[in-house]
Scaffold this motif. Structure first.
Motif, PDB file in Angstrom:
ATOM      1  N   TYR A 215       0.876  -0.950   0.099  1.00 21.40           N
ATOM      2  CA  TYR A 215       0.350  -0.096   0.148  1.00 21.40           C
ATOM      3  C   TYR A 215       0.911   1.299   0.191  1.00 21.40           C
ATOM      4  CZ  TYR A 215       0.750   0.883   4.772  1.00 21.40           C
ATOM      5  OH  TYR A 215       1.114   0.135   6.278  1.00 21.40           O
ATOM      6  N   ILE A 216       0.416   2.414  -0.648  1.00 23.34           N
ATOM      7  CA  ILE A 216       1.190   3.676  -0.371  1.00 23.34           C
ATOM      8  C   ILE A 216       0.538   4.432   0.486  1.00 23.34           C
ATOM      9  CG2 ILE A 216       1.212   5.334  -2.132  1.00 23.34           C
ATOM     10  CD1 ILE A 216       2.893   2.645  -3.121  1.00 23.34           C
ATOM     11  N   TYR A 217       1.533   5.319   1.134  1.00 23.00           N
ATOM     12  CA  TYR A 217       1.150   6.357   1.954  1.00 23.00           C
ATOM     13  C   TYR A 217       2.488   7.010   1.850  1.00 23.00           C
ATOM     14  CZ  TYR A 217      -1.649   8.813   5.182  1.00 23.00           C
ATOM     15  OH  TYR A 217      -2.449  10.134   5.709  1.00 23.00           O
ATOM     16  N   PRO A 218       2.712   8.016   2.984  1.00 27.22           N
ATOM     17  CA  PRO A 218       3.578   8.995   2.545  1.00 27.22           C
ATOM     18  C   PRO A 218       4.427   8.178   3.824  1.00 27.22           C
ATOM     19  CG  PRO A 218       1.856  10.183   2.224  1.00 27.22           C
ATOM     20  CD  PRO A 218       1.284   9.047   2.515  1.00 27.22           C
ATOM     21  N   ASP A 219       4.346   8.250   4.757  1.00 29.34           N
ATOM     22  CA  ASP A 219       4.980   7.467   5.829  1.00 29.34           C
ATOM     23  C   ASP A 219       5.565   6.163   5.698  1.00 29.34           C
ATOM     24  OD1 ASP A 219       2.318   6.050   6.575  1.00 29.34           O
ATOM     25  OD2 ASP A 219       2.058   7.062   8.516  1.00 29.34           O
TER      26      ASP A 219
ATOM     27  N   MET B  67       4.538 -10.672  12.840  1.00 31.93           N
ATOM     28  CA  MET B  67       5.584  -9.787  12.873  1.00 31.93           C
ATOM     29  C   MET B  67       4.789  -9.268  11.868  1.00 31.93           C
ATOM     30  SD  MET B  67       8.274 -11.829  14.499  1.00 31.93           S
ATOM     31  CE  MET B  67       9.883  -9.894  14.757  1.00 31.93           C
ATOM     32  N   GLU B  68       5.831  -7.518  12.268  1.00 32.70           N
ATOM     33  CA  GLU B  68       5.623  -7.046  11.043  1.00 32.70           C
ATOM     34  C   GLU B  68       6.544  -5.266  11.480  1.00 32.70           C
ATOM     35  OE1 GLU B  68       1.362  -5.951  10.618  1.00 32.70           O
ATOM     36  OE2 GLU B  68       1.305  -4.389  11.907  1.00 32.70           O
ATOM     37  N   GLU B  69       6.280  -4.085  10.643  1.00 29.31           N
ATOM     38  CA  GLU B  69       7.089  -3.219  10.673  1.00 29.31           C
ATOM     39  C   GLU B  69       6.326  -2.163  10.444  1.00 29.31           C
ATOM     40  OE1 GLU B  69       9.808  -1.863   7.588  1.00 29.31           O
ATOM     41  OE2 GLU B  69       8.419  -2.827   5.942  1.00 29.31           O
ATOM     42  N   ASP B  70       6.777  -1.233  11.732  1.00 27.62           N
ATOM     43  CA  ASP B  70       5.938  -0.181  11.691  1.00 27.62           C
ATOM     44  C   ASP B  70       6.269   1.209  10.865  1.00 27.62           C
ATOM     45  OD1 ASP B  70       3.928   1.794  12.637  1.00 27.62           O
ATOM     46  OD2 ASP B  70       4.828   1.998  15.041  1.00 27.62           O
ATOM     47  N   SER B  71       4.824   1.553  10.962  1.00 28.40           N
ATOM     48  CA  SER B  71       5.602   2.994   9.571  1.00 28.40           C
ATOM     49  C   SER B  71       6.070   4.541  10.076  1.00 28.40           C
ATOM     50  CB  SER B  71       3.992   3.290   9.204  1.00 28.40           C
ATOM     51  OG  SER B  71       3.229   3.912  10.117  1.00 28.40           O
ATOM     52  N   GLY B  72       6.752   5.236   9.923  1.00 25.87           N
ATOM     53  CA  GLY B  72       6.919   5.979  10.403  1.00 25.87           C
ATOM     54  C   GLY B  72       5.686   7.306  10.770  1.00 25.87           C
TER      55      GLY B  72
ATOM     56  N   TYR C 184       0.806  21.947   6.064  1.00 20.29           N
ATOM     57  CA  TYR C 184       1.524  21.156   5.167  1.00 20.29           C
ATOM     58  C   TYR C 184       1.446  20.182   6.581  1.00 20.29           C
ATOM     59  CZ  TYR C 184       4.569  24.070   7.875  1.00 20.29           C
ATOM     60  OH  TYR C 184       4.863  24.680   9.186  1.00 20.29           O
ATOM     61  N   SER C 185       2.130  18.393   5.937  1.00 18.22           N
ATOM     62  CA  SER C 185       2.386  17.776   6.598  1.00 18.22           C
ATOM     63  C   SER C 185       4.447  17.495   6.584  1.00 18.22           C
ATOM     64  CB  SER C 185       1.818  16.470   6.385  1.00 18.22           C
ATOM     65  OG  SER C 185       0.464  17.091   6.646  1.00 18.22           O
ATOM     66  N   LEU C 186       4.757  17.122   8.090  1.00 21.69           N
ATOM     67  CA  LEU C 186       6.150  16.807   7.898  1.00 21.69           C
ATOM     68  C   LEU C 186       6.216  14.941   8.260  1.00 21.69           C
ATOM     69  CD1 LEU C 186       8.110  19.287   8.976  1.00 21.69           C
ATOM     70  CD2 LEU C 186       7.384  19.421   6.469  1.00 21.69           C
ATOM     71  N   CYS C 187       7.051  14.172   7.843  1.00 19.51           N
ATOM     72  CA  CYS C 187       7.452  13.080   8.319  1.00 19.51           C
ATOM     73  C   CYS C 187       8.779  12.964   9.134  1.00 19.51           C
ATOM     74  CB  CYS C 187       6.930  11.740   7.097  1.00 19.51           C
ATOM     75  SG  CYS C 187       6.856  10.841   8.089  1.00 19.51           S
ATOM     76  N   ASP C 188       8.394  11.862  10.279  1.00 16.24           N
ATOM     77  CA  ASP C 188       9.375  11.451  11.153  1.00 16.24           C
ATOM     78  C   ASP C 188       9.590  10.242  11.391  1.00 16.24           C
ATOM     79  OD1 ASP C 188      11.232  11.370  13.123  1.00 16.24           O
ATOM     80  OD2 ASP C 188      10.291  11.276  14.980  1.00 16.24           O
ATOM     81  N   TYR C 189      10.554   9.423  10.255  1.00 19.01           N
ATOM     82  CA  TYR C 189      10.346   8.366  10.110  1.00 19.01           C
ATOM     83  C   TYR C 189      11.134   6.995  11.329  1.00 19.01           C
ATOM     84  CZ  TYR C 189       9.349   9.278   5.406  1.00 19.01           C
ATOM     85  OH  TYR C 189       8.271   9.254   4.506  1.00 19.01           O
TER      86      TYR C 189
END
Length: 567
Positions: free
Chosen positions: A160-164, A203-208, A223-228
């Motif tokens: 799936y596609i998402y900015p984080d 098990m899985e990995e988390d997103s930003g 606007y939005s900023l992303c913390d990875y």
């Protein structure tokens, strides 16, 4: 524009993610019905204004007491005709040193984008490596939930596609989870217990994490900023069976699940930090029906109280709609809970089940476990909360005290450390549940970080048990212990001596005090002999005053009654 460490995401990236904030209760007639249903006066200014607007200026209907009772009775009948079906998906962040598939630190609260690398940022040509610690913690959690551990498991790509989500997909598990078919026994607030099924744990990995500016959420933000930093941290998603029937049961289930995570050390479970996030699926159906109703998802519950209120509201909302013949308005959707207004609001509609196009992760080999390795992890697992509660109950402690002592690992460890020093269980529990917990609450200090160590409390409790000091003297002594005083051999006894000595248990000395008190209170003595036996407390109080609170209460009462009976 905010921290320079955050990555800017333009509006063109986020436009598709913006969703409407429609709410099923936006219809004024439904608001009127729901409001009248709860039996509040119809002349409430706020609601009256809504109704006047809906009725085009006509006078607000003055609901009679009889009408309110009738509506309340109908609401109760509607509720009784339906039952809720509730399941929970819990995302638990595993407390590992590093992320799931790279060597970046797994920490919370660091400056944005300071714990990232080419692997968790999905740079071309990088390859993931499985974190062995995360796998072990996942297995231990599965065992704690009475799950079957698959000897062979694998990872899959969830598209799936998402900015984080840096990769454009998430590494997860699909058809062969690491654990499945478990059960969780939960003690409910009414004293009963209930078993809830566990479908799977994978098990899985988390997103930003997206940080929105100009509004509290994505909708309406500038606007939005992303913390990875969070991207790639290890998660265990625990999916329950739809076995819960009320908000109270769901909150009790989630609370016990977090308690288990903390006791076995697989996660800190801090909901305010996002270490445990719960998505709740709620539907209603006619009581006795086998088929499920239309499921509504409530996202990101971060308090147990909020979870219970959100579920109860959603149940009422769905029952109300069905009772009004508007069941078609219950649709497959995701809703958010507004804590301030205590309502759920639509976040986005779902056209159907999402197609994530899973396929096996080609960059990671399958997982394999021997029974010997699983048995070793089982043997290393800490005592579970239910077992600890049962053990405390066997000590003869009241159920209410047991629930408090075994609710938090630090509290349980402190209490058991006091017992290991030889303190009697019931008396130690009274002090820990009462004065010690009050001190922690008032000062904001956890039990594990107090200056007073378990050995000093145990020494004081043992002195009270042996009647070397009274409980009253213990109350006077405790503030000194909480400052860290009284440590070391005979440290508490030295404090008692410095305060003027311990409890007085010399019969001759107490008899002398009592004779003096009786001689000085002849009027009260005559009243006592005349039948006013409650005046016994007066003589006890005067004697304790004479002894400056140090008289042995039990011996003092015995000697006093001998004298009063002989008078």
């Amino acid at each position: 524009m905010g921290s320079p460490c955050l990555l800017l995401l333009g509006p063109h990236v986020l436009s598709k993610a913006v969703s409407s904030q429609s709410c099923a209760l936006a219809n004024p007639s439904l608001r009127k019905f729901s409001w009248q249903l709860c039996g509040r006066p119809c002349c409430s200014p706020k609601v009256a204004s809504v109704i006047r607007k809906h009725t085009k200026g006509k006078q607000c209907h003055q609901t009679s007491a009889t009408s309110v009772v009738q509506q309340s009775s109908k609401a109760a009948a509607d509720q009784a005709a339906f039952e809720a079906v509730i399941g929970i998906e819990s995302h638990v962040r595993l407390s590992t040193k590093t992320k799931a598939f790279c060597g970046c630190a797994n920490v919370y609260g660091a400056k944005p984008n300071t714990h990232v690398c080419p692997v968790c940022l999905a740079h071309p040509g990088t390859l993931p490596n499985v974190n062995e610690e995360a796998v072990q913690k996942a297995i231990i959690t599965g065992l704690a939930l009475q799950c079957t551990i698959h000897p062979h498991s694998k990872f899959d790509r969830k598209q799936y596609i998402y900015p984080d989500l840096p990769k454009g997909y998430q590494i997860s598990q699909y058809d062969v989870p690491i654990a499945e078919h478990g059960r969780l026994e939960v003690d409910l607030p009414d004293g009963s217990s209930k078993s809830f099924g566990i479908t799977r744990a994978h098990m899985e990995e988390d997103s930003g994490k997206l940080v929105h500016f100009g509004a509290s959420s994505l909708s309406g933000s500038d606007y939005s900023l992303c913390d990875y930093n969070r991207a790639g941290t290890p998660l265990l998603e625990i999916v329950s069976e739809p076995d819960m029937r009320s908000g109270q049961e769901a909150a009790a289930y989630a609370s016990e699940l977090r308690r288990i995570m903390r006791f076995i050390g697989t996660s800190d479970g801090n909901m305010q930090d996002g270490s445990m996030r719960c998505d709740v699926n709620v539907s209603v159906r006619p009581r006795g029906a086998k088929e499920f109703g239309t499921k509504v998802e409530i996202k990101n519950m971060n308090t147990f109280g909020g979870m219970q209120k959100a579920i109860d509201y959603e149940i009422d909302r769905q029952v109300t709609l069905i009772s009004q013949g508007r069941g078609n308005e219950i649709v497959l959707e995701t809703r958010l809970y507004d804590e301030a207004k205590q309502v759920t609001k639509s976040m986005r509609k779902k056209e159907g089940l999402a197609d994530y196009r899973y396929f096996p992760e080609p960059d990671l080999p399958p997982l394999g476990f021997t029974q010997e390795s699983v048995d070793g992890l089982q043997a290393s697992m800490a005592e579970l909360p239910a077992a600890k509660r049962a053990r405390f109950m066997d000590m003869g402690l009241p159920r209410d005290d047991v629930l408090i002592l075994a609710d938090d690992l630090e509290t349980a460890d402190y209490f058991e450390a006091v017992l290991e020093e030889g303190a009697p269980a019931k008396l130690a529990a009274n002090w820990v549940v009462g004065d010690i917990m009050a001190h922690c609450k008032n000062t904001g200090v956890s039990m594990g970080s107090m200056k007073s160590r378990p050995a000093t409390l145990a020494a004081m409790v043992k002195m009270i048990e042996s009647k070397a000091i009274s409980g009253k003297i213990g109350k006077q002594l405790l503030p000194e212990l909480l400052q860290g005083k009284g440590a070391g051999p005979d440290g508490v006894k030295k404090l008692v001596d410095a305060m003027g000595g311990g409890q007085i248990s010399d019969p001759a000395y107490l008899a002398e005090i009592l004779d003096k008190v009786i001689a000085n209170n002849q009027k009260q003595l005559e009243q006592y002999k005349g039948g006013k036996t409650k005046l016994k407390g007066h003589f006890v109080g005067q004697a304790m005053k004479e002894s400056r609170g140090k008289a042995n209460p039990e011996l003092l009462n015995k000697l006093l009654m001998e004298r009063l009976d002989a008078a």
